[in-house]
Write a protein that holds these residues in place. Structure first.
Motif, PDB file in Angstrom:
ATOM      1  N   ALA A  64      80.107 -60.110 -16.129  1.00 63.19           N
ATOM      2  CA  ALA A  64      78.841 -60.444 -16.782  1.00 63.19           C
ATOM      3  C   ALA A  64      77.781 -59.449 -16.359  1.00 63.19           C
ATOM      4  N   ALA A  65      76.733 -59.321 -17.165  1.00 59.74           N
ATOM      5  CA  ALA A  65      75.612 -58.441 -16.834  1.00 59.74           C
ATOM      6  C   ALA A  65      74.327 -59.027 -17.402  1.00 59.74           C
ATOM      7  N   ILE A  66      73.211 -58.623 -16.795  1.00 59.64           N
ATOM      8  CA  ILE A  66      71.904 -59.101 -17.245  1.00 59.64           C
ATOM      9  C   ILE A  66      70.892 -57.981 -17.102  1.00 59.64           C
ATOM     10  N   ARG A  67      70.034 -57.864 -18.074  1.00 62.44           N
ATOM     11  CA  ARG A  67      68.973 -56.874 -18.014  1.00 62.44           C
ATOM     12  C   ARG A  67      67.814 -57.454 -17.210  1.00 62.44           C
ATOM     13  N   ARG A  68      67.272 -56.660 -16.269  1.00 61.69           N
ATOM     14  CA  ARG A  68      66.212 -57.148 -15.377  1.00 61.69           C
ATOM     15  C   ARG A  68      64.968 -57.521 -16.139  1.00 61.69           C
ATOM     16  N   ILE A  69      64.608 -56.725 -17.125  1.00 59.26           N
ATOM     17  CA  ILE A  69      63.443 -56.999 -17.961  1.00 59.26           C
ATOM     18  C   ILE A  69      63.953 -57.509 -19.299  1.00 59.26           C
ATOM     19  N   GLY A  70      63.530 -58.705 -19.632  1.00 59.73           N
ATOM     20  CA  GLY A  70      63.960 -59.280 -20.898  1.00 59.73           C
ATOM     21  C   GLY A  70      65.065 -60.299 -20.746  1.00 59.73           C
ATOM     22  N   GLY A  71      65.971 -60.059 -19.806  1.00 61.87           N
ATOM     23  CA  GLY A  71      66.999 -61.042 -19.501  1.00 61.87           C
ATOM     24  C   GLY A  71      68.180 -61.101 -20.450  1.00 61.87           C
ATOM     25  N   SER A  72      68.374 -60.079 -21.287  1.00 58.27           N
ATOM     26  CA  SER A  72      69.560 -60.078 -22.155  1.00 58.27           C
ATOM     27  C   SER A  72      70.813 -60.148 -21.306  1.00 58.27           C
ATOM     28  N   THR A  73      71.819 -60.854 -21.821  1.00 57.64           N
ATOM     29  CA  THR A  73      73.047 -61.051 -21.052  1.00 57.64           C
ATOM     30  C   THR A  73      74.282 -60.644 -21.858  1.00 57.64           C
ATOM     31  N   TRP A  74      75.334 -60.298 -21.115  1.00 58.97           N
ATOM     32  CA  TRP A  74      76.630 -59.960 -21.697  1.00 58.97           C
ATOM     33  C   TRP A  74      77.710 -60.646 -20.850  1.00 58.97           C
ATOM     34  N   TYR A  75      78.792 -61.062 -21.498  1.00 57.35           N
ATOM     35  CA  TYR A  75      79.875 -61.735 -20.799  1.00 57.35           C
ATOM     36  C   TYR A  75      81.225 -61.225 -21.273  1.00 57.35           C
TER      37      TYR A  75
END
Length: 128
Positions: free
Chosen positions: A49-60
């Motif tokens: 998983a990943a998350i963008r620090r600004i904005g909070g978009s996520t990937w799984y």
């Protein structure tokens, strides 16, 4: 330089839950995405998983969607991985990673080489 320290791993029965934490220190303004990868014995390291620090978009990864949730606390420079409904195949060393890239090409966010900083890993073992 950025330092990443994971915690929260352990032994859990199938169907149980664990929450991993990754605390970042150093030049935390130098990275834009934080992620979790895992590596089981004899296998390659794989994206979780990943998350963008600004904005909070996520990937799984497809294998963890609907069971794992990634979140962050920017004030504490910490990222979390809530893992529910754990399965024996989730057993692995889990690594926190950070990327200084602001943009990613197709599928690049899932790649090990897109990340510049890595933690030492924390063991997660799920018993059947």
């Amino acid at each position: 330089q950025v330092q990443l320290v994971e915690s929260g791993g352990g032994l859990v029965q199938a169907g149980g839950s664990l929450r991993l934490s990754c605390a970042a220190s150093g030049r935390t303004s130098s990275f834009y995405v934080m992620g979790w990868f895992r590596q089981a014995p004899g296998k390659e390291r794989e994206f979780v998983a990943a998350i963008r620090r600004i904005g909070g978009s996520t990937w799984y990864a497809d294998s963890v969607k609907s069971r794992f949730t990634i979140s962050r606390d920017n004030a504490e420079n910490t990222v979390f991985l809530q893992m529910n409904s754990l399965k024996p195949e989730d057993t692995a060393v889990y690594y926190c990673a950070a990327s200084s890239r602001q943009t990613f090409g197709r599928s690049a966010i899932y790649g090990v080489t897109s990340y510049d900083y890595w933690g030492q890993g924390t063991q997660v073992t799920v018993s059947s």
